[in-house]
Design an enzyme around this catalytic site. Structure first.
Site, mmCIF file in Angstrom:
data_model
loop_
_atom_site.group_PDB
_atom_site.id
_atom_site.type_symbol
_atom_site.label_atom_id
_atom_site.label_comp_id
_atom_site.label_asym_id
_atom_site.label_seq_id
_atom_site.Cartn_x
_atom_site.Cartn_y
_atom_site.Cartn_z
ATOM 1 N N SER A 1 -4.797 10.973 -0.897
ATOM 2 C CA SER A 1 -3.837 9.868 -0.929
ATOM 3 C C SER A 1 -4.336 8.598 -0.253
ATOM 4 O O SER A 1 -3.883 7.507 -0.581
ATOM 5 C CB SER A 1 -2.526 10.303 -0.277
ATOM 6 N N HIS B 1 0.628 6.134 5.642
ATOM 7 C CA HIS B 1 -0.478 5.934 4.697
ATOM 8 C C HIS B 1 -0.866 4.463 4.691
ATOM 9 O O HIS B 1 -0.052 3.599 5.053
ATOM 10 C CB HIS B 1 -0.071 6.363 3.279
#
Length: 291
Positions: A43, A271
């Site tokens: 990711s 993230h």
């Protein structure tokens, strides 16, 4: 004399015309082939949580067209084959991660020139276990003490040493075997937490004050394992230990490269945001001498 002079001019004209014809009829040099670039990884490479999503990818991968591979391809004119996928582990290089999502290694070949990736953070659920376990523990003590360190001690680091490191090394070797002519760059993970408790942000990242350096140390351990695996397989390691300092999830919008667990801008927390992905592209191109 006049006839001779005219004849000389005709000869010169014929020579000039002939040269022009050669110039006009000679084939132009073919444009160089664009760099064959394959992006692998999890990711952090897919930029999961950053819009817009890549319509070519499975929705399960949450891949963004603003991820660092797309940034690199745009800047260099490379022909990009992006198979990055959120939640990918090293096992997903050789096996299908989801139905309709083939093994990532399938994208590689003899003609691949460049490969980039981040991998290892999801093996043994290192990232998610660290953040969730330490956040839960931190909430239980209202941010005081170091409950996560007391509960888990060396467990996460031990798993990285005994499981993640050999798996990453094996994955990188498999990349080399499938793409023997490619330059391979494996990226470290930009800082999630600041270095000290005093710079923590419990409201956005509910990690107890004493566990802030503990979580940071786990990430340091992971990055060092990835760096070691890269060194032992001939890959280039892209180091963020200095460049991402001061851009952790506790920093304000416009400064941070990684979004916090709460009150962030990404739909996938903890993230990299678009700024972080652009910075990851810069660092990768610098490490590969592509600037």
């Amino acid at each position: 004399m006049a006839i001779r002079a005219f004849s000389g001019r005709l000869t010169a004209l014929a020579a000039t015309t002939g040269a022009a014809l050669v110039t006009l009829t000679a084939p132009a040099h073919a444009a160089p082939e664009p760099l064959s670039y394959v992006a692998l990884g999890d990711s952090y490479s897919a930029a999961s949580g950053v819009l817009p999503l890549d319509p070519k990818a499975s929705p399960l991968c949450a891949r963004s067209t603003a991820n660092y591979p797309h940034v690199i391809a745009k800047r260099t004119g490379a022909a990009l084959k992006d198979v990055t996928c959120g939640a990918a582990q090293t096992k997903d290089f050789a096996g299908a991660q989801y139905p309709g999502v083939p093994p990532q290694l399938d994208a590689l070949g003899q003609d691949t020139d460049l490969v980039t990736l981040t991998i290892g953070g999801n093996d043994n659920n290192t990232f998610i276990s660290t953040i969730l376990s330490c956040a839960t523990a931190g909430l239980g003590t209202a941010g005081q003490g170091h409950p996560c360190k007391s509960l888990y001690g060396d467990k996460f680091s031990g798993d990285i040493d005994t499981k993640t490191y050999p798996a990453v090394k094996s994955a990188l070797q498999a990349v080399k075997n499938k793409a023997p002519n490619a330059k391979v760059a494996v990226l470290g993970y930009p800082w999630i937490m600041p270095p000290t408790a005093q710079k923590g942000c419990f409201v956005k990242m509910p990690i107890a004050s004493g566990d802030v350096p503990y979580v940071r140390d786990i990430q340091t351990h992971l990055n060092r394992a990835v760096q070691r695996a890269a060194s032992e397989t001939g890959a280039t390691y892209v180091d963020f230990s200095q460049s991402s300092e001061g851009h952790d999830a506790c920093q304000p919008i416009g400064t941070r490269w990684v979004e916090p667990a709460l009150f962030g801008t990404n739909f996938v927390p903890v993230h990299p945001n678009a700024l972080g992905e652009s910075a990851m592209a810069d660092a990768t191109m610098g490490a590969l001498g592509m600037h």
